[in-house]
Structure formats: C-alpha cells, structure tokens
Design an enzyme around this catalytic site. Sequence first.
Site, PDB file in Angstrom:
ATOM      1  N   LYS A 158       3.122  79.002  46.537  1.00 19.75           N
ATOM      2  CA  LYS A 158       3.261  77.780  45.739  1.00 19.75           C
ATOM      3  C   LYS A 158       1.905  77.124  45.500  1.00 19.75           C
ATOM      4  O   LYS A 158       1.026  77.157  46.365  1.00 19.75           O
ATOM      5  CB  LYS A 158       4.161  76.764  46.454  1.00 19.75           C
ATOM      6  CG  LYS A 158       5.596  77.209  46.653  1.00 19.75           C
ATOM      7  CD  LYS A 158       6.382  76.079  47.312  1.00 19.75           C
ATOM      8  CE  LYS A 158       7.832  76.441  47.503  1.00 19.75           C
ATOM      9  NZ  LYS A 158       8.603  75.331  48.117  1.00 19.75           N
ATOM     10  N   GLU A 200       5.053  80.046  52.047  1.00 23.15           N
ATOM     11  CA  GLU A 200       6.203  79.629  52.840  1.00 23.15           C
ATOM     12  C   GLU A 200       7.232  80.752  52.904  1.00 23.15           C
ATOM     13  O   GLU A 200       7.250  81.647  52.055  1.00 23.15           O
ATOM     14  CB  GLU A 200       6.876  78.404  52.220  1.00 23.15           C
ATOM     15  CG  GLU A 200       6.112  77.117  52.378  1.00 23.15           C
ATOM     16  CD  GLU A 200       6.871  75.934  51.808  1.00 23.15           C
ATOM     17  OE1 GLU A 200       6.492  74.802  52.148  1.00 23.15           O
ATOM     18  OE2 GLU A 200       7.818  76.128  51.021  1.00 23.15           O
ATOM     19  N   HIS A 208      19.550  72.765  47.387  1.00 22.49           N
ATOM     20  CA  HIS A 208      18.503  71.753  47.250  1.00 22.49           C
ATOM     21  C   HIS A 208      19.133  70.399  47.577  1.00 22.49           C
ATOM     22  O   HIS A 208      19.946  69.879  46.820  1.00 22.49           O
ATOM     23  CB  HIS A 208      17.961  71.759  45.818  1.00 22.49           C
ATOM     24  CG  HIS A 208      16.800  70.835  45.604  1.00 22.49           C
ATOM     25  ND1 HIS A 208      15.610  71.251  45.066  1.00 22.49           N
ATOM     26  CD2 HIS A 208      16.640  69.512  45.857  1.00 22.49           C
ATOM     27  CE1 HIS A 208      14.779  70.229  44.992  1.00 22.49           C
ATOM     28  NE2 HIS A 208      15.379  69.161  45.461  1.00 22.49           N
ATOM     29  N   HIS A 235      13.735  75.910  38.098  1.00 19.37           N
ATOM     30  CA  HIS A 235      13.336  74.859  39.033  1.00 19.37           C
ATOM     31  C   HIS A 235      13.519  73.460  38.463  1.00 19.37           C
ATOM     32  O   HIS A 235      13.022  72.489  39.045  1.00 19.37           O
ATOM     33  CB  HIS A 235      11.884  75.057  39.498  1.00 19.37           C
ATOM     34  CG  HIS A 235      11.625  76.409  40.099  1.00 19.37           C
ATOM     35  ND1 HIS A 235      12.052  76.753  41.368  1.00 19.37           N
ATOM     36  CD2 HIS A 235      11.014  77.509  39.587  1.00 19.37           C
ATOM     37  CE1 HIS A 235      11.698  78.011  41.617  1.00 19.37           C
ATOM     38  NE2 HIS A 235      11.074  78.490  40.555  1.00 19.37           N
ATOM     39  N   LYS A 237      16.220  70.491  37.553  1.00 26.56           N
ATOM     40  CA  LYS A 237      17.585  70.083  37.894  1.00 26.56           C
ATOM     41  C   LYS A 237      18.414  69.872  36.621  1.00 26.56           C
ATOM     42  O   LYS A 237      17.923  69.365  35.617  1.00 26.56           O
ATOM     43  CB  LYS A 237      17.536  68.794  38.714  1.00 26.56           C
ATOM     44  CG  LYS A 237      16.764  68.942  40.017  1.00 26.56           C
ATOM     45  CD  LYS A 237      16.456  67.603  40.636  1.00 26.56           C
ATOM     46  CE  LYS A 237      15.543  67.742  41.839  1.00 26.56           C
ATOM     47  NZ  LYS A 237      15.092  66.438  42.362  1.00 26.56           N
ATOM     48  N   ARG A 291       8.570  58.142  43.723  1.00 25.70           N
ATOM     49  CA  ARG A 291       9.001  57.378  42.545  1.00 25.70           C
ATOM     50  C   ARG A 291      10.518  57.364  42.473  1.00 25.70           C
ATOM     51  O   ARG A 291      11.202  57.962  43.304  1.00 25.70           O
ATOM     52  CB  ARG A 291       8.457  58.044  41.281  1.00 25.70           C
ATOM     53  CG  ARG A 291       8.850  59.520  41.184  1.00 25.70           C
ATOM     54  CD  ARG A 291       8.598  60.134  39.843  1.00 25.70           C
ATOM     55  NE  ARG A 291       8.721  61.581  39.841  1.00 25.70           N
ATOM     56  CZ  ARG A 291       9.860  62.250  39.752  1.00 25.70           C
ATOM     57  NH1 ARG A 291      11.008  61.589  39.701  1.00 25.70           N
ATOM     58  NH2 ARG A 291       9.879  63.572  39.737  1.00 25.70           N
TER      59      ARG A 291
END
Length: 447
Positions: A158, A200, A208, A235, A237, A291
């Site tokens: 990533k 990772e 998620h 990735h 939503k 946020r």
Amino acid sequence: MFQKILIANRGEIALRVLRACKELGIQTVVVHSTADADAMHVRLADESVCIGPPPSRDSYLNIHQIVAACEITGADAVHPGYGFLSENAKFADILAAHNITFIGPSGDHIRIMGDKIEAKRTAKRLGIPVVPGSDGAVTEEKEAKRIASEIGYPVIIKASAGGGGRGMKVAHTEADLEVALQTARSEAGAAFGDDAVYIEKYLQKPRHIEVQVFGDGFGRGVHFGERDCSLQRRHQKVWEEANSPALNAEERSRIGSICATAIADLGYSGAGTIEFLYENGEFYFIEMNTRLQVEHPVTEAITGIDLVHEQIRVASGGGLSVKQEDIKFNGHAIECRINAEDPRTFTPSPGTITHFHTPGGLGIRVDSGVYSGYRIPPYYDSLIGKLIVHGRNRVECMMRLRRALDEFVVDGIKTTLPLFRDLVGNADIANGDYDIHWLEKYLAKEE
C-alpha cells in the site's frame, strides 16, 4: 458559538452542513466555482462567493481564494465537508494563522493520520489492533521478501500517502512480489507525489467495519457505533449500513470502547472514523479518516444525534453534548450512494436531469443537492445523492429500502439506481452474507 460559517465544499454535503447551520441560527457563506453558480447550496445560503473556474484546483482546492472569501464575508469558521480540503493539514494551519476556526481536528492530527505508516504506529501505541506487516516504509526487495515470509502470503503493498485504491497491489507468491512492489511505488509516486509503500498481511474474505468517534480536544472521547461498508467497487464504498450484520453485541461494545479510549488518549478534537478489516472475530486497523464521512447519516439514523451539530459544538469550544452512556442504538439503517454513472460500466453520466422525484414516508431520508432541470457538471465526483433508510430491524429496513428504490426517479441521465434495485433482491445481501470482494465478483458475473 460561531456567528458565520463558510462551507468550503459543494453538492449534497454543502447543503447538509448548511441545514445544520440554519438550525443552530448560524449565518452561512458558501463558495462555488463558475460551474456551480446554480447549485442548490448557492441558492439557499445567506451569502455566496465565486472562487474560480470549474477545475477543482482553481476553485475548491484554492486555499488562497477560500481564505480571502472568509475575510471578505467575515466568516469566523470553515466547515470543509468531506473530500477537497477536509484532510489538508496545511489548510487547517493557514486558517488558524488567520484566526479562523477549522471545524475539524488539528493540523498535527491530520498529518499523523494522513500518513498511513505513522497512523499505524500511532494506532498500535493507542491500543488499537493492527494488521500484521512492516513497521515502516519498505524500499528494498530483499526486505520486502523477508517481511512477506514472516507474515505469510498473500500480502498487500500500500502507498503510505494513498487512498481510493491507488498504489495498492496484492502479491500471492514471492514471484509476484517484485513486480507488485515496483508497480505500487510507481503508482504511489504518480498519484501522491510520494512513492513510499508498506506491506501488510492480505486478508482473504474480510469485512470493512468502521467506528464513528468524537473527541472534545480535552481528553474525552465517545463512539457512536460502527458501520459496515463492505460493499465496495475498486475500494470505493457503494452501500453502507449500521449496525453491521456481522457483529454481535459483545464485539460491537469491545471495538467501540477501544476506539473511544484511543481518541481520548490522543486528545483528538471533532469527528473521526477509525476503519478496520474484520475477519474471524478479529479487527485490524487500516486507517483513520479525520473528517465527516459520506455515510454519516446511517449513524445519525440509529442514534438520533446530529453529527454536524456535534462538530460545530466541539469546534466552538462547547464540548460534546453527550456522554457514552447517553448514546443509544435504535434499529437499523442502510445508505445507498446514488451516482451519475452507468450502472454496469460505471462510466460518468453528466448532463441535465429532466425529472427528479425522491421517495418519502416513515424512515426515509434523501440527501441531495440536485433538482429537476439541474445540469450535472463533468468536473467533479459523480455522487448526486444518498438514500438513507431506517427501520426497527434489518428486515424492516430492507423492505423499506426496496419500496424507496422503486419510488426514486431520476430521468435524463444514467444513475446507479438499477444496481441497488438488483442488490436489494439478492439473497446474500438479504442475509448480510458478503465481504469486501463480494460486489466486484457479482458485477463480473453480470457482464
């Protein structure tokens, strides 16, 4: 409390913040590009300021113009919404230097959580469970192979400064790793100006799960429960719900308490979302968004608490209006993101909306800034509205959602409404049996 708030955003979120300000008796200023002169938030605000031509870099990302608009109108605070400058630490710092309050966390906290490597270190220090992987950036192939061998394949690489799926590559074997590492670094550098990457463990079928948190900046923190955002495409939503159908009460309470304690210990101020991958009863931290989230309305639906009101209250120094024991969870809520896109190819579909009719009735909310005759510009995100449905339980919520989708009419452009009408009738969705890969597999079958 603030006298006048400038809303540094557009579309449905600008209108959402504007409504909260009006309910609190606060004067509003909105900024807009020339392409948004006829937007609904511009029509309804007390004042509006044109800050540039259509491209975002010349308008909604133009810090100088936004600060000038604050000074011209006398705004004493700025609400950034989501996207654009909402997680820009430099913007928060510049506002502070001009004695204008940024309705959000400090620039330092934005920086910490904006760097994925530093965010992971901080999460680990605060007692938040993390995905096994590298402790920092990985630059050498030899080091990458060693780490991958220790945590086991498959692994995911990533971008440290990444988001939205860019700079992310999966390696299933050691033979895949070299190409994945080079490709991820190249994409990260091109997209973010920073080619740092980390490694990772790649989870096979995770969900998620994200936890909505708030801090008062003085050492108090609370959580407002979790949201399940597992239905994603590239990735991004698509469908969110609260509470998650995958968690039981004990898991929900455990992860919520961990996050609330961490936010308090961090001294965080305002709204934040701590995001996890969840698999086999375990949570693994992936990032924190500093946020308000697009999907915040589902949390509002099950708690009855206005999160934008809370943001404004905390930023003005008034602290949180609730304690953890005051926050109760009622029923189930689902949000569908309605985009101006082809429902199969997802190609953007700008143009004029010839007819716009929203559903109504008990438990139905539509957050949108469009209207019949509105022309959707081609320059910005394709989100045109959000359908939020609340029921006493998930079964009632799904039945209500099916009815609401049938009532929703958007003519003149293509939208993703047909996709949601398909999903609401799917057995896996009805049973809550899906993971972050489910939607892309479903769409591949439909092609």
